[in-house]
Design a protein around this motif. Sequence first.
Motif: not given
Lengths: 511, 160
Positions: A473, A477, A481
Amino acid sequence: MTTVWVPQDSSARAVGADEVAAALAQVEGVTVRRNGTRGMLWREPLVEVETERGRVGYAAVTADGIPDLVGAGMLTGADHETSIGVVDDDPWLTGQDRVSLARIGLAEPTDIGAYEAQGGWAGLRRALELDPAEVVEEVLTSGLRGRGGAGFPTGIKWRTVLEADSDQKFVACNLDEGDSGTFADRVLAEADPFTLVEGMTIAAVTVGATDGYIYCRSEYPDAIARLRDAIAVAAEHGYLGDDVAGSGRAFRLQVRVGAGAYICGEETSMLESLEGRRGEVRAKPPIPALHGLWGSPTVVNNMLSFAAIPMILADGGQAYADRGVGRSRGTQIFQLAGNIARGGVYEAPLGITLRELVEDVGGGTRTGRPVRAVQVGGPLGAYLPADRLDVPMGYEELAEAGGMLGHGGVVVFDDTVDMSRMARFAMEFCSVESCGKCTPCRIGSTRGVETIDKITSTPAGAEGRDQLFVLLEDLCATMTTGSLCAMGGLTPVPVRSALTHFPEDFGGSPR
Amino acid sequence: MPRAGRQQTEELTPQSARAESVREIAARQAGERGPLLEILHAVQAAHGYVADEDVAEIADVLNLSVAEVHGTVSFYHDFRRTPPPEHTVQVCRAEACQAVGAADLYTAAQERFAGRDDVEVREVFCFGNCALGPSASVDGRLRGRVTAEHLAAAESGWSP
């Protein structure tokens, strides 16, 4: 003589259309003509016989089967188990709203007389009568958004280039759709290349560009050949060159061939590649509309966006805007692919639901097993489970459901699919195809493959297994981003959707 | 742009036929905007691959650094640096083809041609034949709904 049409689309050729055409050419009294596909790819090779009733179709014809078909009266349109009757009356076709695909499969792809007879060049003629600002207004009115996936309003892009002050402007067509499950660009370029030529020419004469490039992926050799032929024919008839349709305006168009790099479908990578360099993404701003090819203002649109333009000019932007749902106006060419019974290209107003496309239009899976997952919008799109297909196909509508319209590709999987493998593949694909410019994409994808491998090889309940999910995860992320472009930024979408909707495939995941 | 650092002695040696041909191809398109990819495609079409010495010739004609041309050649999957094998089998491994068994087909192709110097098995991502997968091309000829048996049949057509 009886005229028989055999598609020369590369999918049709991949299942024997050339052999069928050769066999038919041996039959006495037959003239074989090669059209593009009608889009009903599961029926290819779809042979059409001209009769008094219209063009009668015979599906999945084989070269070996020609003597039997001819013996059964095919040349007069006789009934046969492979006959689908008059092709124009086929419900799969009549159920569509064909705008950009209106002419595919009807004639030889580079028959410019047929193109004109079927409404071609009307959009260009009208564009030449209007002020450039009025043309832009029509495109704005149409509500057309970039069909390549990003969904940016096409009219705003054109207005930016029109208003940019420069002696040199360009038009560039992104025909590098490397997304699995998307092949509308290829079908249209092979079946009706003039529609793209006309759309690009309208853009050029509107914004004041004199030179244009079609960047086509090398995996589409037939499309490249057809487009080059079409450009030569259009130039011969005065639609390209120094005096476009007698307007006194110049537009020269050429095809450039990619070299096998998925990332070059990203617009700034494509520009780098067109300029002859490594296809590494550019940071934006500056936007290509102001600082595009060789630093000049450039209209960059996907092929399907350009293909919508002739109709928007011919019939008016409002006619296009009248179709659709919410802020997603007009039609989309959906591509039904993967494990699907009736695969092909299907043009419908935005807003049709995914379930209608998969079940009603596509007929469910080819294997006859239950649908388990559907990937929408290419390899960077989410996997939706079978109980979440009631979502309308629109930019915002799909985003709300955790999906993405992308290029309109719909890839169906049956219940034998292992979603942990598909998640792993998403990361693997990114690691192979990353341009390497930014670290999250280049390194994150490699670590993603390793982490998914560790997850699937660690038994449920084993120590440290939960942390692997946390790590995955975290990688997702960071990629989302921290990546420069959609390649690294969206790769987590299929991965996360697989984890969310199909946790059981990850061997007792805690999520 | 810095010019390729070619040694004086090299420039004095007679050029091979290949170098001459590569220079000719490069020179023919050098005047176009952004010609490098076009030139690389043309060189590969004419000579089967882009050799190290070709890179130096092209860089010289275009007045680019060898590193810049090398970087471009190595970026793209299509450009080969070594002579091509007699036969190439390309199997699509993208999602739509995976949905109908591409992973097994790719494995089968690798196993069938393992150890053969005259056959290269490559993965490809998408021929645009996604409605009629799995897709593979044999010596440049695209095929749809391919099975391992089809690949075997292609092989039998190779040898007399």
